[in-house]
Scaffold this motif. Structure first.
Motif, PDB file in Angstrom:
ATOM      1  N   UNK A  46       6.085  19.986  -8.014  1.00  0.00           N
ATOM      2  CA  UNK A  46       7.205  20.073  -7.081  1.00  0.00           C
ATOM      3  C   UNK A  46       8.230  18.996  -7.420  1.00  0.00           C
ATOM      4  N   UNK A  47       9.208  19.323  -8.271  1.00  0.00           N
ATOM      5  CA  UNK A  47      10.209  18.308  -8.636  1.00  0.00           C
ATOM      6  C   UNK A  47      10.990  17.757  -7.442  1.00  0.00           C
ATOM      7  N   UNK A  48      11.289  18.618  -6.464  1.00  0.00           N
ATOM      8  CA  UNK A  48      12.048  18.140  -5.308  1.00  0.00           C
ATOM      9  C   UNK A  48      11.226  17.150  -4.478  1.00  0.00           C
ATOM     10  N   UNK A  49       9.938  17.454  -4.289  1.00  0.00           N
ATOM     11  CA  UNK A  49       9.083  16.520  -3.550  1.00  0.00           C
ATOM     12  C   UNK A  49       8.875  15.231  -4.345  1.00  0.00           C
ATOM     13  N   UNK A  85       0.831  -1.209   0.000  1.00  0.00           N
ATOM     14  CA  UNK A  85       0.000   0.000   0.000  1.00  0.00           C
ATOM     15  C   UNK A  85       0.866   1.260   0.000  1.00  0.00           C
ATOM     16  N   UNK A  86       1.937   1.222   0.797  1.00  0.00           N
ATOM     17  CA  UNK A  86       2.830   2.391   0.830  1.00  0.00           C
ATOM     18  C   UNK A  86       3.433   2.623  -0.550  1.00  0.00           C
ATOM     19  N   UNK A  87       3.852   1.548  -1.219  1.00  0.00           N
ATOM     20  CA  UNK A  87       4.443   1.708  -2.553  1.00  0.00           C
ATOM     21  C   UNK A  87       3.427   2.240  -3.547  1.00  0.00           C
ATOM     22  N   UNK A  88       2.180   1.783  -3.465  1.00  0.00           N
ATOM     23  CA  UNK A  88       1.154   2.239  -4.410  1.00  0.00           C
ATOM     24  C   UNK A  88       0.849   3.721  -4.203  1.00  0.00           C
ATOM     25  N   UNK A 136      10.239   1.375  -0.114  1.00  0.00           N
ATOM     26  CA  UNK A 136       9.160   0.411   0.138  1.00  0.00           C
ATOM     27  C   UNK A 136       9.367  -0.862  -0.679  1.00  0.00           C
ATOM     28  N   UNK A 137       9.778  -0.689  -1.935  1.00  0.00           N
ATOM     29  CA  UNK A 137      10.035  -1.861  -2.768  1.00  0.00           C
ATOM     30  C   UNK A 137      11.208  -2.677  -2.224  1.00  0.00           C
ATOM     31  N   UNK A 170       9.882   9.453  -4.906  1.00  0.00           N
ATOM     32  CA  UNK A 170      10.513   8.324  -5.608  1.00  0.00           C
ATOM     33  C   UNK A 170      11.407   7.533  -4.666  1.00  0.00           C
ATOM     34  N   UNK A 171      12.132   8.226  -3.780  1.00  0.00           N
ATOM     35  CA  UNK A 171      12.982   7.520  -2.812  1.00  0.00           C
ATOM     36  C   UNK A 171      12.139   6.686  -1.844  1.00  0.00           C
TER      37      UNK A 171
END
Length: 557
Positions: free
Chosen positions: A225-228, A209-212, A239-240, A233-234
């Protein structure tokens, strides 16, 4: 072992069989000689030329008693009725045969048939061997059959039943121990599987769920917001990675016979190429690593061995990344015919971590258990010169009986106790056999003495055992020999001798006439032709009274 198998056996086995046969033949010969010495007073008509071949035949029957028990027992039972000196040999064969046979009906019929055969041969043969009449042979055969076949046979039956009972109890104990071990392994495997399933359902679902949601957040922040977006993505990648590591842990918690993680066991796992791939990942993270491989590759080894090698190297490298970032690492794998040794050693890091992560020790504990389940050992610790080392040694070919369980710490003591128990059992068996033979010998001798004492003896004046056709020597033994006084008294008063007689022997005869007429005494005349009795005559002659010397008073006695 059948006879053909003994012929084709290894030279060492053949030598052992020959030595045992020779020892049994010598022991049987000692028993026969001892019995002959103890029964030396028993009259017999055997000559050494006949007794020696029969003794060799008896020893041969003793040696083959394990391979041909029926032939051995029946053959010696027939010999025993003719030659009583083989009683102890018969006892050994009867005991061994009854102990080895498992069919109660066959065993009973064999012992009964051997006993009857001994009685029959003794009854028929005793008049011809010089031991006595048919009645004496019947009594002697019954005593020999009871003491040397019946009693040892009953002892053999009891010992055989005890052996089979002990074997059955040992098998049941071993089966119960194996069932208990399998039940324990099954329960532990089931518990590990249950834990893995719960972790997958609970934690895995939350991580997915966190990854989704993080993926959705990343898409929403792509233009705003590119930085966010980079942070999202991190988080998604973390999570993966957490899901990936969780599934690897689930593979450890699952049944030991298979790997249930996402990186399931393949043909390359644990091989040199697989370890090179692991080390290449670490080199990409800035860790210098060298590989020292000695021996052939592990591609032909058991899957569990290759999996353990992979796990040891990967866990050791993970610990280096956590606690000694940038330290030089050496991975050494030594593969021989008997074992596989893995050593992962790192130097002290140039720049120690400011806040080192706290270690739970679970990773090394899991590795140690995995290696020990294969029958190996794992040591891990700080090196005296600095740095850390993980050293694992495991068998190249794990024992299937040992895989999945840890060796008992006192196994050596158990084997020593078993060996001592075996020696005590053998000594006890030898002492029991000697005491049993002594008991059989005493019982047999007492029975023969009783039968010999009850044997009818020749009655003075009534040599009823003398028959036409006997030799002169035998007649003299039964009739007390030739009497000169009786010969002189019969001269001139005896009936005519047979025309073809060559000699006659005179002795006391039947006394019917002496009871009815006073002054007469009986005479028995045995006439021979060429040392063979051809006629027996019984008659009476007057009793002549000769004057005796006078006493001192001048009168007669």
């Amino acid at each position: 072992m059948p006879p053909l198998a003994s012929v084709l056996a290894a030279p060492g086995e053949q030598g052992r069989l020959w030595w045992r046969a020779a020892a049994e033949a010598v022991g049987g010969g000692i028993l026969a000689v001892g019995t002959f010495a103890a029964m030396a007073g028993l009259a017999n008509g055997f000559t050494p030329g006949l007794l020696i071949p029969l003794t060799l035949l008896a020893l041969l029957l003793l040696v083959i008693r394990r391979r041909l028990p029926t032939v051995s027992l029946l053959g010696l039972a027939a010999l025993l009725g003719v030659v009583p000196y083989y009683g102890l040999i018969a006892a050994v064969i009867a005991y061994t045969t009854a102990r080895r046979l498992t069919d109660p009906r066959r065993r009973t019929l064999l012992l009964l048939g051997a006993s009857l055969l001994t009685v029959a041969t003794a009854t028929v043969s005793t008049p011809y061997t010089g031991l006595g009449t048919h009645g004496y042979g019947l009594a002697l055969g019954a005593v020999l059959a009871a003491t040397t076949i019946g009693v040892p046979g009953l002892g053999g039956i009891s010992a055989g039943q005890q052996d089979r009972l002990v074997t059955a109890l040992q098998e049941r104990t071993a089966a119960a121990e194996e069932a208990r071990r399998l039940a324990g392994d099954a329960s532990r495997s089931a518990e590990r599987t249950r834990i893995a399933a719960e972790m997958h359902d609970l934690v895995g679902h939350r991580l997915s769920l966190i990854a989704v949601h993080t993926g959705g957040l990343e898409m929403a922040l792509r233009d705003q917001e590119p930085r966010l977006r980079e942070s999202a993505a991190h988080v998604r990648q973390a999570a993966r990675d957490a899901m990936h590591e969780l599934r690897q842990i689930l593979g450890v918690l699952g049944p030991l016979s298979r790997d249930t993680g996402t990186e399931a066991l393949t043909d390359a796992t644990g091989t040199r190429a697989d370890l090179e791939a692991l080390m290449e990942e670490s080199r990409g993270a800035g860790t210098p690593i060298e590989l020292d491989w000695q021996g052939p590759d592990l591609d032909r080894r058991d899957a569990q061995v290759r999996r353990a090698v992979h796990r040891v190297v990967r866990e050791a490298l993970t610990n280096v990344h956590k606690y000694a970032t940038g330290a030089a690492v050496t991975v050494a794998v030594t593969h021989t015919e008997d074992q596989v040794a893995v050593r992962v050693r790192n130097e002290p890091p140039d720049f120690p971590a400011d806040r080192p992560e706290l270690s739970t020790g679970r990773g090394l504990t899991g590795l140690r258990e995995r290696v020990e389940l294969l029958g190996g050992s794992l040591d891990a610790g700080v090196r005296p010169e600095g740095g850390f080392q993980v050293h694992a040694v495991m068998p190249a070919v794990p024992d299937p009986a040992e895989t999945g369980r840890r060796p008992a710490p006192d196994a050596g003591l158990g084997s020593g106790a078993t060996a001592l128990s075996g020696i005590q059992h053998r000594v006890g068996s030898v002492l029991t056999a000697l005491l049993g033979l002594a008991g059989v010998a005493v019982t047999m001798m007492l029975g023969v003495i009783l039968v010999e004492q009850a044997k009818p003896q020749p009655v003075y004046g009534q040599p009823d055992q003398i028959r036409v056709g006997m030799s002169k020597q035998r007649v003299e033994e039964l009739g007390y020999g030739d009497q000169d006084a009786i010969r002189a008294a019969a001269r001139g008063r005896e009936p005519a001798r047979p025309a073809d007689s060559t000699s006659c022997v005179y002795g006391f005869g039947r006394d019917e006439e002496a009871h009815t007429r006073e002054g007469l005494f009986p005479v028995a005349r045995y006439c021979f032709r060429d040392d063979k009795l051809i006629k027996i005559d019984h008659f009476t002659v007057p009793m002549v009274t000769e004057p005796s010397a006078t006493d001192t008073s001048g009168g007669r006695r």
